[in-house]
Enzyme design. Structure first.
Site, short mmCIF file in Angstrom:
data_model
loop_
_atom_site.label_atom_id
_atom_site.label_comp_id
_atom_site.label_asym_id
_atom_site.label_seq_id
_atom_site.Cartn_x
_atom_site.Cartn_y
_atom_site.Cartn_z
N ASP A 13 0.81 -1.22 0.00
CA ASP A 13 0.00 0.00 0.00
C ASP A 13 0.84 1.27 0.00
O ASP A 13 0.46 2.29 0.57
CB ASP A 13 -0.96 0.00 1.21
CG ASP A 13 -1.82 -1.25 1.24
OD1 ASP A 13 -2.20 -1.72 0.15
OD2 ASP A 13 -2.10 -1.75 2.34
N LYS A 16 1.75 1.96 -5.19
CA LYS A 16 2.28 1.38 -6.43
C LYS A 16 1.34 1.65 -7.60
O LYS A 16 1.77 1.91 -8.72
CB LYS A 16 2.47 -0.15 -6.26
CG LYS A 16 3.48 -0.51 -5.19
CD LYS A 16 3.59 -2.02 -4.99
CE LYS A 16 2.37 -2.64 -4.37
NZ LYS A 16 2.12 -2.26 -2.97
N GLY A 40 -4.62 -4.40 -3.53
CA GLY A 40 -5.64 -3.36 -3.67
C GLY A 40 -4.94 -2.07 -4.03
O GLY A 40 -4.15 -1.55 -3.26
N HIS A 41 -5.17 -1.62 -5.25
CA HIS A 41 -4.52 -0.40 -5.72
C HIS A 41 -5.58 0.66 -6.00
O HIS A 41 -6.48 0.43 -6.81
CB HIS A 41 -3.76 -0.64 -7.01
CG HIS A 41 -2.81 -1.81 -6.94
ND1 HIS A 41 -1.79 -1.88 -6.02
CD2 HIS A 41 -2.73 -2.95 -7.67
CE1 HIS A 41 -1.13 -3.01 -6.20
NE2 HIS A 41 -1.68 -3.68 -7.19
P1 GDP Z 1 -0.74 0.17 -3.59
O1 GDP Z 1 -1.35 -1.09 -3.07
O2 GDP Z 1 0.73 0.24 -3.36
O3 GDP Z 1 -1.12 0.46 -5.01
O4 GDP Z 1 -1.35 1.35 -2.70
P2 GDP Z 1 -2.88 1.56 -2.26
O5 GDP Z 1 -3.64 2.07 -3.42
O6 GDP Z 1 -3.40 0.36 -1.56
O7 GDP Z 1 -2.72 2.66 -1.14
C1 GDP Z 1 -2.16 3.90 -1.40
C2 GDP Z 1 -3.21 5.00 -1.14
O8 GDP Z 1 -2.58 6.25 -1.08
C3 GDP Z 1 -4.25 5.14 -2.25
O9 GDP Z 1 -5.47 5.50 -1.66
C4 GDP Z 1 -3.70 6.27 -3.12
O10 GDP Z 1 -4.72 7.00 -3.78
C5 GDP Z 1 -3.06 7.13 -2.08
N1 GDP Z 1 -1.86 7.86 -2.54
C6 GDP Z 1 -0.88 7.47 -3.40
N2 GDP Z 1 0.09 8.38 -3.46
C7 GDP Z 1 -0.26 9.37 -2.60
C8 GDP Z 1 0.36 10.59 -2.18
O11 GDP Z 1 1.45 10.94 -2.61
N3 GDP Z 1 -0.32 11.35 -1.27
C9 GDP Z 1 -1.53 10.97 -0.75
N4 GDP Z 1 -2.10 11.76 0.15
N5 GDP Z 1 -2.13 9.84 -1.12
C10 GDP Z 1 -1.50 9.04 -2.01
P1 IMO Z 2 -0.90 -4.31 -2.18
O1 IMO Z 2 -0.52 -4.85 -3.52
C1 IMO Z 2 -0.86 -4.85 2.15
C2 IMO Z 2 -0.90 -8.97 3.64
C3 IMO Z 2 -2.13 -9.42 4.37
C4 IMO Z 2 -1.53 -10.42 5.34
C5 IMO Z 2 -0.44 -11.07 4.49
C6 IMO Z 2 -0.84 -12.40 3.86
O2 IMO Z 2 -2.20 -3.58 -2.15
O3 IMO Z 2 0.23 -3.56 -1.55
P2 IMO Z 2 -2.44 -13.05 1.85
O4 IMO Z 2 -3.92 -12.86 1.69
O5 IMO Z 2 -1.62 -12.42 0.79
O6 IMO Z 2 -2.07 -14.48 2.10
O7 IMO Z 2 -2.10 -12.27 3.24
O8 IMO Z 2 -0.12 -10.13 3.47
N1 IMO Z 2 -1.14 -8.41 2.29
C7 IMO Z 2 -1.09 -7.11 1.99
N2 IMO Z 2 -0.88 -6.04 2.77
N3 IMO Z 2 -1.00 -4.68 0.82
C8 IMO Z 2 -1.18 -5.76 0.01
O9 IMO Z 2 -1.19 -5.67 -1.33
C9 IMO Z 2 -1.27 -7.05 0.60
N4 IMO Z 2 -1.45 -8.28 0.09
C10 IMO Z 2 -1.37 -9.12 1.15
O10 IMO Z 2 -2.74 -8.35 5.05
O11 IMO Z 2 -0.88 -9.75 6.39
MG MG Z 3 -2.81 -1.70 -1.73
#
Ligand code: GDP
Ligand code: IMO
Ligand code: MG
Length: 433
Positions: A13, A16, A40-41
């Site tokens: 999170d 990416k 989850g992106h």
């Molecule tokens: P990922 O799993 O690495 O793709 O990240 P997630 O989407 O799960 O979580 C990142 C969250 O931060 C999302 O809600 C993005 O919209 C938000 N985000 C990404 N870059 C920035 C940033 O530079 N500033 C802020 N405030 N939010 C960001």
């Molecule tokens: P993104 O791509 C954050 C964590 C789960 C748990 C562990 C194992 O959005 O960064 P799993 O269901 O994969 O066997 O769970 O990994 N986990 C994540 N945490 N971001 C993710 O993906 C994750 N994908 C799995 O919370 O601790």
């Molecule tokens: Mg994520």
């Protein structure tokens, strides 16, 4: 710079999805190489009707950019129901998904793998991993156990039935005798998988060959990692990890490309750290801590996949240095710097203390990591809102110094800085492609 690998530097999170989207039209192919719908992106794209938010789980984030060919590589585990639900959702919103290509060697998450994931977590009790419950671990376990179901198996019903029978042979014993559940019916599983076969068929290809040819033709290919370095099954905080290789090496095995193809490795690091699920986290701010609450609310730190509140803590330079080494990072993208506005001082972890000893690198054992206490350096904070910054000079001096200090500590240059969720909310220090 045709082959670029993008990975998470921490526990996921990091942003990416946004970073992938940012590279956008400069990329010809975006390849997901590991994980499944545990990811989850969230990507926020400007439009005439205001910012549009997309939450992607199984599809690579690059699917949102017109003209990019999205690829699901062999290293991915696919929940077919989720795949088509996600595709339909995007089509409804006007996204062209017709170019999606899926590896014939990717594994399929069968319904029994979701069941096993949840049952095992419940059985583990206080020793649970805190998985997303999507069947990821059991599907990779089947792959390693050589009883997995692959995409290509969906096109030969006889083989598919044999494989499902083989897998259920073992699992039904376990479910009934150990976990006290009902046995799962072979026909039910086969029918459920075959439901999607015809729709999937035209998307299936030898993606390794496709990508090899694309690279030969000078196309730009972005390999988008799910999860992150510290969740990698080999290099993460085992057993509190996911079940795939989320580090850059995983791009080679999970997409079928050779290591010497890779030109650049971009790691995404948040300006602080979050974690979802169980496991050690040295800089974590404990539940109820005011700073932790503030990070969670200012950063909207709630999971995209499960909605769970993310655990929050300060930036950990030991983790970043480790990520730089394991992945061969050439560039960091530092995200969410905007969230740090408002603190007098910002602690940054520069090393650990383990059993009275000071360590600058990741400890060798998990036991030591569990006992690692962060050694903090406190950097001066800033009060200004950063969301409108578009160049390094727009950042207040203390924010600039924070970035420079992190860069110094983290083992690779910071090439871009996120200052908000929007596509344009970025400070670019040098080109990423
Ligand atoms: P990922 O799993 O690495 O793709 O990240 P997630 O989407 O799960 O979580 C990142 C969250 O931060 C999302 O809600 C993005 O919209 C938000 N985000 C990404 N870059 C920035 C940033 O530079 N500033 C802020 N405030 N939010 C960001
Ligand atoms: P993104 O791509 C954050 C964590 C789960 C748990 C562990 C194992 O959005 O960064 P799993 O269901 O994969 O066997 O769970 O990994 N986990 C994540 N945490 N971001 C993710 O993906 C994750 N994908 C799995 O919370 O601790
Ligand atoms: Mg994520």
């Amino acid at each position: 710079m045709p082959a670029i690998v993008l990975v998470g530097a921490q526990w996921g999170d990091e942003g990416k999805g946004k970073a992938t989207d940012l590279l956008g039209t400069a990329v010809d192919y975006v390849v997901k190489f590991n994980g499944g719908n545990n990811a989850g992106h969230t990507v926020v794209i400007p439009s005439d009707d205001g910012p549009q938010k997309y939450a992607l789980h199984l599809l690579p984030s690059g699917i949102l950019t017109p003209g990019v060919t999205p690829v699901i590589g062999n290293g991915v585990v696919i929940d077919l129901g989720v795949l088509f639900e996600e595709l339909d959702g995007l089509v409804e919103r006007g996204v062209d998904v017709s170019q999606l290509v899926v590896s014939a060697n990717a594994h399929v998450i069968a319904s029994y793998n979701r069941t096993v994931d949840r049952v095992v977590e419940r059985f583990l009790g206080s020793r649970k991993i805190g998985t997303t419950g999507r069947g990821i671990g059991p599907t990779y376990a089947d792959k390693m156990n050589r009883i997995g179901i692959r995409v290509q198996d969906l096109f030969d019903e006889k083989i598919l039935r044999q494989k499902v029978e083989g897998a259920l042979d073992q699992k039904n014993h376990l479910l009934v005798k150990v976990y006290n559940r009902r046995a799962i019916d072979v026909d039910e599983v086969v029918d459920d998988l075959l439901r999607h076969a015809e729709r999937l068929r035209p998307m299936v290809a030898d993606t390794s060959l496709l990508l090899d040819r694309a690279l030969d033709d000078g196309r730009t290919v972005l390999f988008e990692g799910g999860q992150a370095t510290l969740l990698d099954v080999d290099h993460g905080t085992y057993p509190f990890v996911t079940s795939s290789n989320a580090t850059s090496g995983g791009a080679c095995t999970g997409a079928g490309i050779a290591p010497n193809r890779v030109d650049r490795v971009i790691a995404i690091a948040k300006a602080y750290v979050t974690r979802v699920g169980e496991g050690p986290f040295p800089t974590e701010l404990p539940d109820g801590d005011a700073d932790g609450e503030l990070l969670r609310s200012a950063g909207h730190e709630f999971g995209t996949t499960t909605g769970r509140p993310r655990r929050c803590g300060w930036y950990d330079a030991v983790l970043s240095r480790y990520a730089a080494r394991i992945n061969g990072v050439t560039d960091f993208v530092l995200t969410k710097l905007d969230v740090l506005s408002g603190w007098e001082q910002i602690p940054v972890c520069v090393g650990y203390e383990v059993h009275g000893e000071r360590l600058a690198e990741m400890p060798m054992t998990q036991t030591e990591f569990h006992h690692a206490r962060p050694v903090y350096e406190r950097l001066p904070g800033w009060q200004e809102d950063l969301s409108g910054a578009r160049s390094f000079a727009d950042l207040p001096p203390n924010a600039q110094a924070y970035v420079r200090a992190l860069e110094e500590m983290s083992g690779a240059p910071i090439s871009a800085i996120g200052v908000g969720p929007g596509r344009d909310q970025i400070v670019q220090l040098r080109p990423l492609i």
